[in-house]
Design a protein around this motif. Structure first.
Motif, short mmCIF file in Angstrom:
data_model
loop_
_atom_site.label_atom_id
_atom_site.label_comp_id
_atom_site.label_asym_id
_atom_site.label_seq_id
_atom_site.Cartn_x
_atom_site.Cartn_y
_atom_site.Cartn_z
N ARG A 63 30.37 42.70 43.23
CA ARG A 63 28.98 42.58 42.77
C ARG A 63 28.65 43.62 41.72
NH1 ARG A 63 25.42 42.78 48.15
NH2 ARG A 63 23.77 43.32 46.66
N ILE A 64 29.20 44.82 41.88
CA ILE A 64 28.93 45.90 40.94
C ILE A 64 29.44 45.53 39.56
CG2 ILE A 64 29.28 48.35 40.43
CD1 ILE A 64 29.67 48.75 43.48
N ALA A 65 30.63 44.90 39.51
CA ALA A 65 31.18 44.46 38.23
C ALA A 65 30.41 43.28 37.66
CB ALA A 65 32.65 44.10 38.40
N LYS A 66 30.05 42.31 38.52
CA LYS A 66 29.31 41.13 38.06
C LYS A 66 27.95 41.50 37.49
CE LYS A 66 31.51 37.85 41.22
NZ LYS A 66 31.35 37.00 42.44
N GLU A 67 27.37 42.57 38.04
CA GLU A 67 26.05 43.00 37.59
C GLU A 67 26.13 44.21 36.67
OE1 GLU A 67 24.08 43.62 41.31
OE2 GLU A 67 24.27 41.51 41.91
N GLY A 68 27.36 44.58 36.30
CA GLY A 68 27.55 45.75 35.46
C GLY A 68 28.84 45.66 34.66
N MET A 69 29.60 46.74 34.66
CA MET A 69 30.79 46.83 33.82
C MET A 69 32.03 47.16 34.64
SD MET A 69 31.35 49.31 30.45
CE MET A 69 30.10 48.40 29.51
N LEU A 70 33.14 46.49 34.30
CA LEU A 70 34.44 46.73 34.92
C LEU A 70 35.33 47.42 33.90
CD1 LEU A 70 36.34 45.90 37.44
CD2 LEU A 70 37.15 44.10 35.92
N PHE A 71 35.83 48.61 34.25
CA PHE A 71 36.73 49.35 33.36
C PHE A 71 38.17 49.02 33.73
CE2 PHE A 71 32.82 51.65 32.87
CZ PHE A 71 32.85 52.11 31.56
#
Length: 539
Positions: A63-71
């Motif tokens: 969810r954190i990546a879906k709603e933000g950024m994946l490094f």
């Protein structure tokens, strides 16, 4: 009547001033984001489905990546627990903050980013695993596990300096403590900076009972390099002691009863007693033991039935399955609990103004090259998961492949909060990347240095430089060997091309760049020698 009217209007004026003052406080705190830093111990990026869906599904972390950024190119400066945490707290390489390995003391004169947040008016808290020191500076309230901590009925060191025991499963308890603080102890007139730090999935990978039962029956896909023979690699890969077949302990790691091993004359390593008679099993209540015993009985029965007739390959596969079943079961609990915290932020309308980070203290081998553990500069150990959500600042659902490190976290948080970073911090704020200004990033390579040798797992001392395309590593101390990898053609790092004439120009350029990075970060051969001498004196 006139006197009453005057008093009435004065009262109204004062009430209005008070309300205005409170509104200003609330407005000020609203403009400064809350920081929620979530870190697990030894959580490999391969075991997060936002990176790879082949091993496990982690919907809440995703969810954190879906709603933000994946490094996708996040890495560490030193792949081992306490040094990584010291780098995160100080924004400095380990040779500067003093914590070069798990044993060397942290330089307590170093300024940590929680201290700067506290000084700037943030309310600060830390719950879970710190791994060094019992009184973190700059933290208003904490409950941290001593050392590595325990999975079952763990102890916690409190702000008052006492040690208390909490009954239950560590991953759940750490989340309970964090949510309790957010819900009942947080000063709502101040922004907060909270560090929510999981003990899991650190060795010995001890799952919650119901997950232990379910995952112990699953079959996990094997990595293609499980049976790597380390050909065309140097001494370091051949001599490291982290091979699943040869070095993973049958009781401590694989959960086979030690008395059965003794009966079968198979493995007599004294460390096997630590799990069943010390580290975890002795902490269980009778009710908890009743939940775990059938699963442990089943594992041991399967071992007794099949192990004696297995080939070496089958033994490796059996131990790999046991390892991964427990490791992934532990991660599923982490994901469940991350979901609890994210849900709380949504329910309390805190999500919009909270920068959420999920990461690990380093990467981890999940059977790649036949290994478990970390320490090497090779990809699975060197790279670390990094997912960041910040509503209205980060475009949802995007990835970033720039070279970033845990060295950068402190300065990122400080800039996000509008707090000046000390000039001696060595990282680089990720704010340009988070806000879509990648052109202003400007970093093409990162530096790494590992020191803990001779020691457990026998990974030799080494330092190196990594770019998106290449990696150059120098192993030293009792060897003098170089390795160069073409990460585009050889992402699994199976083929050292250091001596390949086709790469001679790249090799020499990277050597120059590595020398410049060592100078930039104030590392040197003199420091290498000094740390070696300190190690020898301490033996």
């Amino acid at each position: 009547m006139k006197k009453f009217s005057l008093l009435f209007f004065v009262s109204i004026f004062l009430i209005g001033c008070e309300m205005s003052s409170k509104k200003k406080v609330a407005d000020v705190s609203a403009k400064r984001p809350n920081i929620l830093f979530i870190m697990s111990d030894d959580h490999a990026y391969q075991a997060i489905s936002a990176y790879d869906t082949s091993l496990i599904r982690t919907p809440n972390i995703d969810r954190i990546a879906k709603e933000g950024m994946l490094f996708t190119n996040a890495s560490v400066t030193n792949s081992i627990c306490a040094p990584s945490r010291a780098t995160i707290l100080t924004g400095k390489h380990t040779h500067i903050n003093g914590k070069i390995d798990n044993l060397t003391p942290f330089d307590t004169s170093q300024v940590t980013f929680p201290q700067l947040f506290q000084k700037a008016g943030y309310q600060t808290a830390m719950f879970g695993k710190l791994h060094f020191g019992n009184s973190p500076k700059g933290v208003d309230e904490f409950m941290i596990v001593p050392g590595q901590g325990r999975y079952i009925n763990p102890d916690f060191i409190t702000t008052e300096g006492d040690t208390i025991q909490k009954m239950g499963y560590a991953t759940d308890i750490i989340t309970d403590l964090s949510l309790e603080w957010l819900d009942k102890k947080r000063d709502t007139t101040k922004p907060f900076m909270m560090m929510y730090l999981h003990k899991a999935p650190h060795r010995p990978w001890w799952p919650k009972a119901e997950k232990f039962k379910r995952w112990s029956k699953k079959e996990i896909p094997e990595p293609t390099s499980l049976f790597d023979d380390y050909s065309n690699r140097g001494t370091a890969a051949h001599t490291a002691e982290m091979n699943i077949l040869e070095h993973m302990l049958m009781s401590y790691d694989c959960k086979v009863y030690p008395e059965v091993l003794e009966e079968m004359g198979i493995e007599t390593d004294p460390r096997n007693e630590r799990l069943f008679n010390g580290v975890e099993m002795s902490r269980l209540t009778p009710e908890q033991l009743k939940e775990y015993k059938p699963i442990l009985d089943s594992i041991t029965a399967d071992f007794k039935e099949h192990w004696p007739g297995m080939t070496e390959k089958q033994k490796m596969q059996w131990k790999y399955q046991r390892y991964m079943q427990d490791y992934l079961a532990s991660i599923e609990s982490v994901d469940d609990n991350v979901g609890r915290v994210l849900d709380y932020l949504e329910e309390k309308k805190l999500a919009e103004n909270t920068l959420v980070v999920y990461t690990s203290d380093q990467g981890f081998y999940l059977g790649e090259h036949g290994w478990f553990d970390k320490r090497f500069m090779y990809q699975e150990s060197f790279k670390t998961p990094l997912l960041i959500r910040w509503p209205n600042k980060i475009t949802p659902g995007i990835s970033n492949d720039e070279m970033v490190q845990n060295l950068d976290f402190a300065q990122t948080f400080l800039e996000a909060a509008g707090i000046s970073a000390p000039n001696d911090m060595q990282g680089k704020s990720l704010m340009p990347l988070l806000t879509g200004n990648d052109d202003n990033w400007g970093r093409e390579s990162v530096y790494y240095h590992y020191y803990e040798y001779p020691a457990e797992h026998a990974v030799k001392r080494h330092y190196g430089i990594a770019t998106k395309k290449y990696k150059l590593i120098h192993f030293y101390y009792d060897v003098d060997e170089w390795e160069l990898y073409d990460l585009t053609k050889d992402p699994d790092e199976m083929n050292n091309v250091y001596y390949d004439s086709e790469y001679s120009d790249i090799r020499e350029r990277l050597k120059v760049d590595l020398k410049e990075l060592r100078k930039k970060y104030k590392d040197s051969e003199e420091l290498d020698t000094r740390f070696i001498e300190q190690y020898k004196e301490g033996q």
